[in-house]
Design an enzyme around this catalytic site. Sequence first.
Site, PDB file in Angstrom:
ATOM      1  N   GLY A  73     -31.490  10.863  12.796  1.00 13.13           N
ATOM      2  CA  GLY A  73     -31.691  10.296  14.132  1.00 13.13           C
ATOM      3  C   GLY A  73     -32.664  11.120  14.957  1.00 13.13           C
TER       4      GLY A  73
ATOM      5  N   TYR B 171     -16.941   4.517   3.188  1.00 10.16           N
ATOM      6  CA  TYR B 171     -18.298   4.696   3.710  1.00 10.16           C
ATOM      7  C   TYR B 171     -19.209   3.581   3.199  1.00 10.16           C
ATOM      8  CZ  TYR B 171     -22.965   6.792   4.282  1.00 10.16           C
ATOM      9  OH  TYR B 171     -24.286   7.020   4.615  1.00 10.16           O
TER      10      TYR B 171
ATOM     11  N   GLY C 280     -26.960   8.790  18.007  1.00 12.63           N
ATOM     12  CA  GLY C 280     -26.731   9.943  17.132  1.00 12.63           C
ATOM     13  C   GLY C 280     -28.011  10.683  16.815  1.00 12.63           C
ATOM     14  N   SER C 281     -28.783  11.020  17.862  1.00 16.00           N
ATOM     15  CA  SER C 281     -30.101  11.604  17.596  1.00 16.00           C
ATOM     16  C   SER C 281     -30.216  13.061  18.031  1.00 16.00           C
ATOM     17  CB  SER C 281     -31.192  10.750  18.242  1.00 16.00           C
ATOM     18  OG  SER C 281     -30.865  10.430  19.573  1.00 16.00           O
ATOM     19  N   THR C 282     -29.065  13.734  18.181  1.00 13.35           N
ATOM     20  CA  THR C 282     -29.142  15.159  18.501  1.00 13.35           C
ATOM     21  C   THR C 282     -29.431  15.979  17.248  1.00 13.35           C
ATOM     22  OG1 THR C 282     -26.742  15.368  18.261  1.00 13.35           O
ATOM     23  CG2 THR C 282     -27.588  15.006  20.494  1.00 13.35           C
TER      24      THR C 282
HETATM   25  P1  NAD Z   1     -25.891  13.950  10.778  1.00 14.65           P
HETATM   26  O1  NAD Z   1     -24.432  14.219  10.679  1.00 14.65           O
HETATM   27  O2  NAD Z   1     -26.856  15.003  10.323  1.00 14.65           O
HETATM   28  O3  NAD Z   1     -26.271  13.518  12.245  1.00 14.65           O
HETATM   29  C1  NAD Z   1     -25.535  12.484  12.841  1.00 14.65           C
HETATM   30  C2  NAD Z   1     -25.750  12.509  14.326  1.00 14.65           C
HETATM   31  O4  NAD Z   1     -24.926  11.489  14.898  1.00 14.65           O
HETATM   32  C3  NAD Z   1     -25.345  13.816  14.967  1.00 14.65           C
HETATM   33  O5  NAD Z   1     -26.280  14.092  15.982  1.00 14.65           O
HETATM   34  C4  NAD Z   1     -23.971  13.499  15.536  1.00 14.65           C
HETATM   35  O6  NAD Z   1     -23.655  14.313  16.635  1.00 14.65           O
HETATM   36  C5  NAD Z   1     -24.171  12.052  15.944  1.00 14.65           C
HETATM   37  N1  NAD Z   1     -22.947  11.283  16.075  1.00 14.65           N
HETATM   38  C6  NAD Z   1     -21.918  11.209  15.199  1.00 14.65           C
HETATM   39  N2  NAD Z   1     -20.934  10.429  15.679  1.00 14.65           N
HETATM   40  C7  NAD Z   1     -21.370  10.000  16.890  1.00 14.65           C
HETATM   41  C8  NAD Z   1     -20.814   9.167  17.879  1.00 14.65           C
HETATM   42  N3  NAD Z   1     -19.588   8.654  17.739  1.00 14.65           N
HETATM   43  N4  NAD Z   1     -21.518   8.919  19.022  1.00 14.65           N
HETATM   44  C9  NAD Z   1     -22.753   9.453  19.178  1.00 14.65           C
HETATM   45  N5  NAD Z   1     -23.335  10.253  18.268  1.00 14.65           N
HETATM   46  C10 NAD Z   1     -22.649  10.527  17.145  1.00 14.65           C
HETATM   47  O7  NAD Z   1     -26.103  12.574   9.981  1.00 14.65           O
HETATM   48  P2  NAD Z   1     -27.337  12.031   9.121  1.00 14.65           P
HETATM   49  O8  NAD Z   1     -27.149  12.502   7.732  1.00 14.65           O
HETATM   50  O9  NAD Z   1     -28.610  12.298   9.845  1.00 14.65           O
HETATM   51  O10 NAD Z   1     -27.022  10.468   9.117  1.00 14.65           O
HETATM   52  C11 NAD Z   1     -27.575   9.568  10.065  1.00 14.65           C
HETATM   53  C12 NAD Z   1     -27.404   8.147   9.529  1.00 14.65           C
HETATM   54  O11 NAD Z   1     -28.061   8.017   8.275  1.00 14.65           O
HETATM   55  C13 NAD Z   1     -25.937   7.769   9.294  1.00 14.65           C
HETATM   56  O12 NAD Z   1     -25.712   6.435   9.693  1.00 14.65           O
HETATM   57  C14 NAD Z   1     -25.796   7.904   7.782  1.00 14.65           C
HETATM   58  O13 NAD Z   1     -24.792   7.077   7.245  1.00 14.65           O
HETATM   59  C15 NAD Z   1     -27.177   7.483   7.318  1.00 14.65           C
HETATM   60  N6  NAD Z   1     -27.507   7.996   5.977  1.00 14.65           N
HETATM   61  C16 NAD Z   1     -27.611   9.327   5.741  1.00 14.65           C
HETATM   62  C17 NAD Z   1     -27.911   9.773   4.459  1.00 14.65           C
HETATM   63  C18 NAD Z   1     -28.041  11.245   4.174  1.00 14.65           C
HETATM   64  O14 NAD Z   1     -28.056  11.600   2.972  1.00 14.65           O
HETATM   65  N7  NAD Z   1     -28.200  12.100   5.143  1.00 14.65           N
HETATM   66  C19 NAD Z   1     -28.088   8.868   3.420  1.00 14.65           C
HETATM   67  C20 NAD Z   1     -27.985   7.504   3.690  1.00 14.65           C
HETATM   68  C21 NAD Z   1     -27.686   7.075   4.979  1.00 14.65           C
END
Ligand code: NAD
Length: 264
Positions: free
Chosen positions: A20, A154, A14-16
């Site tokens: 990530g 979640y 999920g690093s696009t």
């Molecule tokens: P985001 O939605 O900004 O980015 C998530 C990325 O994952 C995107 O690139 C998306 O395309 C990719 N993705 C989603 N489902 C996928 C799949 N099935 N296969 C491959 N790629 C997939 O999310 P974020 O906010 O950067 O969150 C990243 C991680 O950090 C998550 O596990 C989230 O629970 C955790 N997190 C985020 C926050 C926050 O406030 N942003 C807080 C605590 C934890």
Amino acid sequence: MKIDLSGKTALVTGSTAGIGHAIAKGLASAGASVVVNGRTQGKVDAAVAALAKAVPGSKVRGVAADVSTGAGCKSLVAALPDVDILINNAGIFEPKGFFDIPDEDWSRFFEVNVMSGVRLSRAYMPGMLKRNWGRIVFISSESALNIPKEMIHYGTTKTAQLAISRGLAEMTRGTAVTVNSVLPGPTMSEGVETFVRDLAKQNGQSVEEAAANFVKQHRPTSLLQRFASVEEIANMVVYISSKEASATNGAALRAEGGIVQTIA
Ligand code: NAD
């Protein structure tokens, strides 16, 4: 301390976008050969191009695969049989009251947030143990400890990640492989920005006001009193992925701005 990850291959799921993407950039800046992952080839190609531009001379490639399915993980592992650093980052969130969450949502959250990391750790950890070096990092959340009542499903998946991470660490005894989890708090990733923009629109506020109000109302114990940047989370992940972090194993490392009020 100078972190040098040259010679190591890192996969960040999920690093696009979001956290990530920042982790992928941080690892590439530290010299690792980085593999970007997302579900669509177009987004993966765009993310690889962005990283190559942001970190000149870096070794970055991409594999498109949906890590929430067994088939997706299988195709990812076929394209990339060995990794030294596995960052289980892909994850989804959605605020929804407990009584409105159907079974399908519970299953989907488990597949994306939990089973992706289970399947990829099962595939990559034996190679790490055999080579006697490796890093597995689960991107959990402070919601693993403070279960949010507006998205209990979640929070549950994020607690499950801590259990898996600690359990896998138990299997590394006496080796140079470590398994840890990182717990971000509210972080201004692309996904969260969309959520805050919607909040701002609903309440007739600016995005900045909505973000500040969110922290005040929903995370009142935050010492940081703002959203973290994605880079602030990535810094912790790059460190824990490094050779220098060799004595930290089985830990749940917080990068949540002090929201969780307990000492340990
Ligand atoms: P985001 O939605 O900004 O980015 C998530 C990325 O994952 C995107 O690139 C998306 O395309 C990719 N993705 C989603 N489902 C996928 C799949 N099935 N296969 C491959 N790629 C997939 O999310 P974020 O906010 O950067 O969150 C990243 C991680 O950090 C998550 O596990 C989230 O629970 C955790 N997190 C985020 C926050 C926050 O406030 N942003 C807080 C605590 C934890």
